[in-house]
Design a protein around this motif. Sequence first.
Motif, mmCIF file in Angstrom:
data_model
loop_
_atom_site.group_PDB
_atom_site.id
_atom_site.type_symbol
_atom_site.label_atom_id
_atom_site.label_comp_id
_atom_site.label_asym_id
_atom_site.label_seq_id
_atom_site.Cartn_x
_atom_site.Cartn_y
_atom_site.Cartn_z
ATOM 1 N N CYS A 60 43.441 45.520 36.839
ATOM 2 C CA CYS A 60 42.959 44.146 36.712
ATOM 3 C C CYS A 60 41.753 44.155 35.786
ATOM 4 O O CYS A 60 41.109 45.184 35.589
ATOM 5 N N VAL A 61 41.466 43.004 35.204
ATOM 6 C CA VAL A 61 40.279 42.821 34.374
ATOM 7 C C VAL A 61 39.239 42.077 35.201
ATOM 8 O O VAL A 61 39.544 41.066 35.835
ATOM 9 N N LEU A 62 38.013 42.576 35.206
ATOM 10 C CA LEU A 62 36.943 41.959 35.982
ATOM 11 C C LEU A 62 35.695 41.813 35.134
ATOM 12 O O LEU A 62 35.239 42.769 34.520
ATOM 13 N N GLY A 63 35.169 40.583 35.108
ATOM 14 C CA GLY A 63 33.927 40.326 34.398
ATOM 15 C C GLY A 63 32.776 40.218 35.371
ATOM 16 O O GLY A 63 32.419 41.169 36.061
ATOM 17 N N GLY A 64 32.217 39.009 35.488
ATOM 18 C CA GLY A 64 31.090 38.800 36.396
ATOM 19 C C GLY A 64 31.478 38.727 37.857
ATOM 20 O O GLY A 64 30.615 38.737 38.734
ATOM 21 N N GLY A 65 32.780 38.625 38.140
ATOM 22 C CA GLY A 65 33.245 38.617 39.527
ATOM 23 C C GLY A 65 32.933 37.341 40.282
ATOM 24 O O GLY A 65 32.895 37.334 41.512
ATOM 25 N N SER A 66 32.749 36.235 39.557
ATOM 26 C CA SER A 66 32.305 35.003 40.214
ATOM 27 C C SER A 66 33.441 34.079 40.631
ATOM 28 O O SER A 66 33.193 33.094 41.332
ATOM 29 N N ASP A 269 39.605 37.029 55.812
ATOM 30 C CA ASP A 269 39.065 35.829 56.458
ATOM 31 C C ASP A 269 38.984 34.677 55.458
ATOM 32 O O ASP A 269 39.352 33.538 55.765
ATOM 33 N N VAL A 270 38.493 34.975 54.272
ATOM 34 C CA VAL A 270 38.398 33.957 53.228
ATOM 35 C C VAL A 270 39.787 33.464 52.857
ATOM 36 O O VAL A 270 40.030 32.248 52.752
ATOM 37 N N TYR A 271 40.702 34.394 52.668
ATOM 38 C CA TYR A 271 42.066 34.037 52.284
ATOM 39 C C TYR A 271 42.731 33.163 53.348
ATOM 40 O O TYR A 271 43.418 32.186 53.019
ATOM 41 N N GLU A 291 44.558 26.677 43.636
ATOM 42 C CA GLU A 291 43.340 27.468 43.628
ATOM 43 C C GLU A 291 42.752 27.622 42.231
ATOM 44 O O GLU A 291 43.471 27.814 41.262
ATOM 45 N N GLU A 292 41.419 27.540 42.155
ATOM 46 C CA GLU A 292 40.684 28.019 40.992
ATOM 47 C C GLU A 292 40.481 29.521 41.105
ATOM 48 O O GLU A 292 40.530 30.234 40.118
ATOM 49 N N VAL A 293 40.212 29.977 42.313
ATOM 50 C CA VAL A 293 39.925 31.388 42.547
ATOM 51 C C VAL A 293 41.128 32.239 42.148
ATOM 52 O O VAL A 293 42.279 31.864 42.368
ATOM 53 N N CYS A 294 40.849 33.370 41.508
ATOM 54 C CA CYS A 294 41.897 34.295 41.086
ATOM 55 C C CYS A 294 41.944 35.471 42.062
ATOM 56 O O CYS A 294 40.901 35.988 42.473
ATOM 57 N N TYR A 295 43.138 35.889 42.427
ATOM 58 C CA TYR A 295 43.304 36.966 43.391
ATOM 59 C C TYR A 295 43.494 38.306 42.697
ATOM 60 O O TYR A 295 44.180 38.410 41.683
ATOM 61 N N ILE A 296 42.882 39.332 43.279
ATOM 62 C CA ILE A 296 43.072 40.707 42.819
ATOM 63 C C ILE A 296 43.714 41.493 43.956
ATOM 64 O O ILE A 296 43.186 41.546 45.063
ATOM 65 N N GLY A 297 44.879 42.064 43.685
ATOM 66 C CA GLY A 297 45.544 42.877 44.678
ATOM 67 C C GLY A 297 46.543 42.111 45.511
ATOM 68 O O GLY A 297 47.094 41.096 45.065
ATOM 69 N N ASP A 298 46.755 42.589 46.723
ATOM 70 C CA ASP A 298 47.819 42.070 47.583
ATOM 71 C C ASP A 298 47.234 41.336 48.783
ATOM 72 O O ASP A 298 46.345 41.836 49.467
ATOM 73 N N PHE A 299 47.777 40.146 49.042
ATOM 74 C CA PHE A 299 47.426 39.351 50.217
ATOM 75 C C PHE A 299 48.717 39.000 50.927
ATOM 76 O O PHE A 299 49.751 38.772 50.315
ATOM 77 N N GLU A 300 48.631 38.918 52.249
ATOM 78 C CA GLU A 300 49.800 38.645 53.098
ATOM 79 C C GLU A 300 50.783 39.789 53.038
ATOM 80 O O GLU A 300 50.512 40.918 52.793
#
Length: 300
Positions: A60-66, A269-271, A291-300
């Motif tokens: 994944c590409v990560l910048g400021g992580g915001s 919890d957030v998810y 969502e605006e938020v972008c997910y990294i990895g696996d959820f559910e």
Amino acid sequence: MQGENNGSLPSGVPVRYNFSFAANTTYGCGGIAKAALCPRSEKEGASAFSRLLKSGKRFCVLGGGSNVLAQDGFYDGYVLSTSCIKSLSARVSGEDVALNVSCGVKVAEVLAFCLKEGYSGLEFLAGIPASMGGVLYMNAGAGGEYIESRVLSVRLSDGEKVRVLSREECNFTYKHSTMRDINCLILSAELALKRTSAKNVAANIKKRLSERGALPRGKSCGCVFENYCGVSAGRLIEDAGLKGAHMGSAFISEKHANFIINEGKASSDVYALIQQAKSEVYNKFGITLREEVCYIGDFE
């Protein structure tokens, strides 16, 4: 942004092992990646991105992580961190300024430069804890202004070559750009600003920070959801009765229902709260929040 081809990982690029998402995102939660590649220039960034695409390794590409939420536990992949790709310069012609800024430069650093030099046009970004790559990727903005209004061009790598897109080719819309539709690494941008006095820039920044003062405090990604057809996502979540709703160590803010505040270490919890908000809004209003938020990895 994940690669599926074969090849080798880049050499000569600094590596950080056991990379912590909790320590490198504004949510302050998430697990560990096996390693992060930390290119120090646009050239190294383009090379690393190309090699990762060809390697078949998940990344994944990560910048400021915001504006991201990373999975808990072990992320079986690499992080391409843009935080060390920092270059900032300007060409001035009369009152016109063409600002060249690399992807890893933080908004606060850009504004400090503009304040020192008396360059105006980006003050609306004040207080956004993002790097410029993320700002361009998301067409970030505030107070009705968006970065698209300042873009002259964007320089990116598509894994095969470095390309320069005009503002028109970026196809900016609300919270969106061409860069979200293609597999690419944003390297830098040229932005159109105006010369003015440092006093004016300082006043504009102060005004914007004052306006942001009413936003919720705590670890968050900012607004979780996009507004829906001009209707505030926060209002929809509030009207669904979810202000203050808790899930483990995360809760929906009482001040602004489009903010989920994290007080623990579990991204799950957030998810779960994000999914609850989507479900309740849909059940009550028939509206599917995006969502605006972008997910990294696996959820559910």
